[in-house]
Design a protein around this motif. Sequence first.
Motif, PDB file in Angstrom:
ATOM      1  N   ALA A 216       0.849  -1.198   0.000  1.00  0.00           N
ATOM      2  CA  ALA A 216       0.000   0.000   0.000  1.00  0.00           C
ATOM      3  C   ALA A 216       0.881   1.243   0.000  1.00  0.00           C
ATOM      4  CB  ALA A 216      -0.928  -0.022   1.218  1.00  0.00           C
ATOM      5  N   PRO A 217       1.759   1.385  -0.996  1.00  0.00           N
ATOM      6  CA  PRO A 217       2.731   2.479  -0.989  1.00  0.00           C
ATOM      7  C   PRO A 217       2.088   3.828  -1.338  1.00  0.00           C
ATOM      8  CG  PRO A 217       2.884   1.258  -3.043  1.00  0.00           C
ATOM      9  CD  PRO A 217       1.907   0.511  -2.180  1.00  0.00           C
ATOM     10  N   GLY A 218       2.822   4.864  -1.022  1.00  0.00           N
ATOM     11  CA  GLY A 218       2.376   6.223  -1.314  1.00  0.00           C
ATOM     12  C   GLY A 218       2.556   7.111  -0.100  1.00  0.00           C
ATOM     13  N   HIS A 219       1.848   6.776   0.960  1.00  0.00           N
ATOM     14  CA  HIS A 219       2.064   7.520   2.205  1.00  0.00           C
ATOM     15  C   HIS A 219       3.519   7.372   2.629  1.00  0.00           C
ATOM     16  CE1 HIS A 219       1.203   9.374   6.018  1.00  0.00           C
ATOM     17  NE2 HIS A 219       1.588   8.294   6.678  1.00  0.00           N
ATOM     18  N   THR A 220       4.017   6.141   2.600  1.00  0.00           N
ATOM     19  CA  THR A 220       5.443   5.850   2.654  1.00  0.00           C
ATOM     20  C   THR A 220       5.732   4.815   1.574  1.00  0.00           C
ATOM     21  OG1 THR A 220       5.264   4.015   4.221  1.00  0.00           O
ATOM     22  CG2 THR A 220       5.523   6.248   5.166  1.00  0.00           C
ATOM     23  N   PRO A 221       6.981   4.675   1.162  1.00  0.00           N
ATOM     24  CA  PRO A 221       7.271   3.773   0.039  1.00  0.00           C
ATOM     25  C   PRO A 221       6.977   2.302   0.310  1.00  0.00           C
ATOM     26  CG  PRO A 221       9.027   5.377   0.301  1.00  0.00           C
ATOM     27  CD  PRO A 221       8.141   5.514   1.503  1.00  0.00           C
ATOM     28  N   GLY A 222       7.123   1.863   1.567  1.00  0.00           N
ATOM     29  CA  GLY A 222       6.937   0.446   1.845  1.00  0.00           C
ATOM     30  C   GLY A 222       5.752   0.133   2.718  1.00  0.00           C
ATOM     31  N   GLN A 223       4.809   1.059   2.840  1.00  0.00           N
ATOM     32  CA  GLN A 223       3.643   0.811   3.692  1.00  0.00           C
ATOM     33  C   GLN A 223       2.872  -0.421   3.214  1.00  0.00           C
ATOM     34  OE1 GLN A 223       0.217   3.530   5.560  1.00  0.00           O
ATOM     35  NE2 GLN A 223       0.130   3.459   3.326  1.00  0.00           N
ATOM     36  N   PRO A 251     -11.399  10.125  -3.092  1.00  0.00           N
ATOM     37  CA  PRO A 251     -10.141   9.371  -3.010  1.00  0.00           C
ATOM     38  C   PRO A 251      -8.916  10.170  -3.434  1.00  0.00           C
ATOM     39  CG  PRO A 251     -11.868   8.034  -4.023  1.00  0.00           C
ATOM     40  CD  PRO A 251     -12.401   9.431  -3.935  1.00  0.00           C
ATOM     41  N   HIS A 252      -9.131  11.285  -4.163  1.00  0.00           N
ATOM     42  CA  HIS A 252      -8.007  12.105  -4.615  1.00  0.00           C
ATOM     43  C   HIS A 252      -7.438  12.968  -3.502  1.00  0.00           C
ATOM     44  CE1 HIS A 252     -11.535  14.697  -4.785  1.00  0.00           C
ATOM     45  NE2 HIS A 252     -10.717  15.723  -4.654  1.00  0.00           N
ATOM     46  N   LEU A 253      -8.129  13.081  -2.351  1.00  0.00           N
ATOM     47  CA  LEU A 253      -7.633  13.898  -1.247  1.00  0.00           C
ATOM     48  C   LEU A 253      -6.399  13.240  -0.643  1.00  0.00           C
ATOM     49  CD1 LEU A 253     -10.809  15.015   0.750  1.00  0.00           C
ATOM     50  CD2 LEU A 253      -9.356  16.406  -0.723  1.00  0.00           C
ATOM     51  N   THR A 254      -5.324  13.989  -0.577  1.00  0.00           N
ATOM     52  CA  THR A 254      -4.090  13.445  -0.036  1.00  0.00           C
ATOM     53  C   THR A 254      -3.752  14.106   1.293  1.00  0.00           C
ATOM     54  OG1 THR A 254      -2.777  15.033  -1.312  1.00  0.00           O
ATOM     55  CG2 THR A 254      -3.172  12.860  -2.293  1.00  0.00           C
ATOM     56  N   SER A 255      -2.904  13.438   2.048  1.00  0.00           N
ATOM     57  CA  SER A 255      -2.452  13.962   3.334  1.00  0.00           C
ATOM     58  C   SER A 255      -1.217  14.827   3.119  1.00  0.00           C
ATOM     59  CB  SER A 255      -2.173  12.799   4.280  1.00  0.00           C
ATOM     60  OG  SER A 255      -0.864  12.805   4.733  1.00  0.00           O
ATOM     61  N   CYS A 256      -1.027  15.789   4.017  1.00  0.00           N
ATOM     62  CA  CYS A 256       0.119  16.695   3.894  1.00  0.00           C
ATOM     63  C   CYS A 256       1.435  15.992   4.152  1.00  0.00           C
ATOM     64  CB  CYS A 256      -0.056  17.887   4.836  1.00  0.00           C
ATOM     65  SG  CYS A 256       0.054  17.468   6.593  1.00  0.00           S
ATOM     66  N   VAL A 257       1.400  14.756   4.635  1.00  0.00           N
ATOM     67  CA  VAL A 257       2.636  14.029   4.912  1.00  0.00           C
ATOM     68  C   VAL A 257       2.794  12.787   4.038  1.00  0.00           C
ATOM     69  CG1 VAL A 257       3.008  14.889   7.250  1.00  0.00           C
ATOM     70  CG2 VAL A 257       1.493  12.949   6.900  1.00  0.00           C
ATOM     71  N   ASP A 258       2.013  12.673   2.974  1.00  0.00           N
ATOM     72  CA  ASP A 258       2.235  11.603   2.017  1.00  0.00           C
ATOM     73  C   ASP A 258       3.559  11.845   1.299  1.00  0.00           C
ATOM     74  OD1 ASP A 258      -0.161  10.346   2.582  1.00  0.00           O
ATOM     75  OD2 ASP A 258      -1.229  11.202   0.866  1.00  0.00           O
ATOM     76  N   ILE A 259       4.420  10.846   1.254  1.00  0.00           N
ATOM     77  CA  ILE A 259       5.705  10.995   0.574  1.00  0.00           C
ATOM     78  C   ILE A 259       5.521  11.044  -0.936  1.00  0.00           C
ATOM     79  CG2 ILE A 259       7.889   9.788   0.103  1.00  0.00           C
ATOM     80  CD1 ILE A 259       7.919   8.966   3.044  1.00  0.00           C
ATOM     81  N   ASP A 260       4.609  10.234  -1.467  1.00  0.00           N
ATOM     82  CA  ASP A 260       4.305  10.236  -2.901  1.00  0.00           C
ATOM     83  C   ASP A 260       2.791  10.337  -3.049  1.00  0.00           C
ATOM     84  OD1 ASP A 260       3.832   9.704  -5.595  1.00  0.00           O
ATOM     85  OD2 ASP A 260       5.451   8.224  -5.747  1.00  0.00           O
ATOM     86  N   PRO A 261       2.236  11.559  -3.084  1.00  0.00           N
ATOM     87  CA  PRO A 261       0.774  11.719  -3.112  1.00  0.00           C
ATOM     88  C   PRO A 261       0.100  11.036  -4.300  1.00  0.00           C
ATOM     89  CG  PRO A 261       1.844  13.792  -2.562  1.00  0.00           C
ATOM     90  CD  PRO A 261       2.927  12.850  -2.976  1.00  0.00           C
ATOM     91  N   GLU A 262       0.714  11.076  -5.466  1.00  0.00           N
ATOM     92  CA  GLU A 262       0.087  10.454  -6.633  1.00  0.00           C
ATOM     93  C   GLU A 262      -0.002   8.942  -6.459  1.00  0.00           C
ATOM     94  OE1 GLU A 262       2.057  11.669 -10.181  1.00  0.00           O
ATOM     95  OE2 GLU A 262       1.456  13.778  -9.974  1.00  0.00           O
ATOM     96  N   ALA A 264      -0.128   7.459  -3.587  1.00  0.00           N
ATOM     97  CA  ALA A 264      -1.112   7.243  -2.520  1.00  0.00           C
ATOM     98  C   ALA A 264      -2.529   7.212  -3.084  1.00  0.00           C
ATOM     99  CB  ALA A 264      -0.983   8.332  -1.459  1.00  0.00           C
ATOM    100  N   VAL A 265      -2.820   8.081  -4.039  1.00  0.00           N
ATOM    101  CA  VAL A 265      -4.144   8.101  -4.672  1.00  0.00           C
ATOM    102  C   VAL A 265      -4.381   6.798  -5.437  1.00  0.00           C
ATOM    103  CG1 VAL A 265      -5.562   9.232  -6.436  1.00  0.00           C
ATOM    104  CG2 VAL A 265      -4.292  10.611  -4.767  1.00  0.00           C
TER     105      VAL A 265
END
Length: 314
Positions: A216-223, A251-262, A264-265
Motif C-alpha cells: 500500500a505504498p504512497g504515504h510511505t514507500p513500503g507501507q 479518493p483524490h484527497l491526499t495527506s500533507c505528509v504523504d511521501i508520494d501523493p500520486e 497514494a491516490v
Amino acid sequence: MTATTPPQETATSTSTVTATSEAWDLGEVVIHRIDEMALPPQTGPWLLPGATAEVLDEAPWLRPDFADADGPRLASHTFAVLIGGLRVLVDTGIGNGKVRANPAWNDLRTDYLERLAAAGFPAESVDLVINTHLHTDHVGWNTELRDGSWVPTFPRARYLTSRAEWDYWAAAEMDEHRGQMFRDSVHPVRDSGQFDLADVPEQGHEVVDGLRLIPAPGHTPGQVAVELRGTGRPALITGDSIHHPVQLSHPHLTSCVDIDPEQAVRTRGRLLAGLADSDALLLGTHFPHPTAGLVRSHHGRYRLLPAPSTPGRA
C-alpha cells in the motif's frame, strides 16, 4: 501519519477517550480496537487540508460520526487480532513517555497497555507485532522505558515490517525528531533481535494462514495494509493508505505528509475498488468510532456503511 509541522495542542496526562473496547468477529478471527487517544481537533484540517467544509458537505453521511464543525475527526488506536491461536498487534500507536515534536504526542501517559490487557492481550502474550509503516504514531508502543533504557514492550513477540519500508528509511537523511523516534521505538527492537523484514510482492505476503500483508505504498514507500480472512468474512486494516472516511467520497484527497501523493491516490483507488460492494470490513487506523464499515458505491463515489461491533465481543 507523522507530524513535521504538527497542530499545536498540549498533551494531557491521561488518555482522552473512554476506556471501551470494540471487536469484530470474522469467524475464527477476532479483531479488537485498542484505543489510545482522540487526536486534537486541529489534526484533521492540518492533515487533510483539502477536506474543507464544502467537501465534507458533499458527503453528509460523514456527520456526526466522522466529522464535525471543525473538520474531520481522527483518533489513534491499534488493532489486536486473535487468529489461529496467535495474538497479533497491528501497529502500536504513539506510546508513553516519548519526546515528540508534536505537543499532543509528547510525553504521553495513557492507559493503553491496560486496555490491551483487558481485551485479552497482556504484553507478554503478544506473538506478533506488525508495523504497517515506520511513522511515529504507528511504532510508539514498540518499546517502553525500563531502568532508563528503551526495550521491546512485547518480550516474546516478533516484530514485522516490509523490507521496502526499512530500506527506504535506512537510506533516508532524517531530521533530529525522526531520528529520535527511530532511536527510541525502532532500533531497540532491531537490536534485541526481534525485528523481521518481509518482502511484499504485488500479490501480497502471507504471514500466517488468513493474514496477508498487501502493498500500500504512497504515504510511505513500503507501507502495507493487512488483510484478514475469517470463515465468515474478510477485513482490511488500512494503515495510513486511508486516513479518514472522507477519502472514500474523495479518493483524490491526499495527506500533507504523504511521501508520494500520486501513488497514494492510486493505492487508495485500488484498495477501495477491491472492497466496494463486498462483505469485507474496512478498518481505519485513524477512523474515529465506529471505526469499521462496509465500502459501498454511492453516486459515482464510495461511502462507508458503519459496521457495529459483534455482540458479546466488545
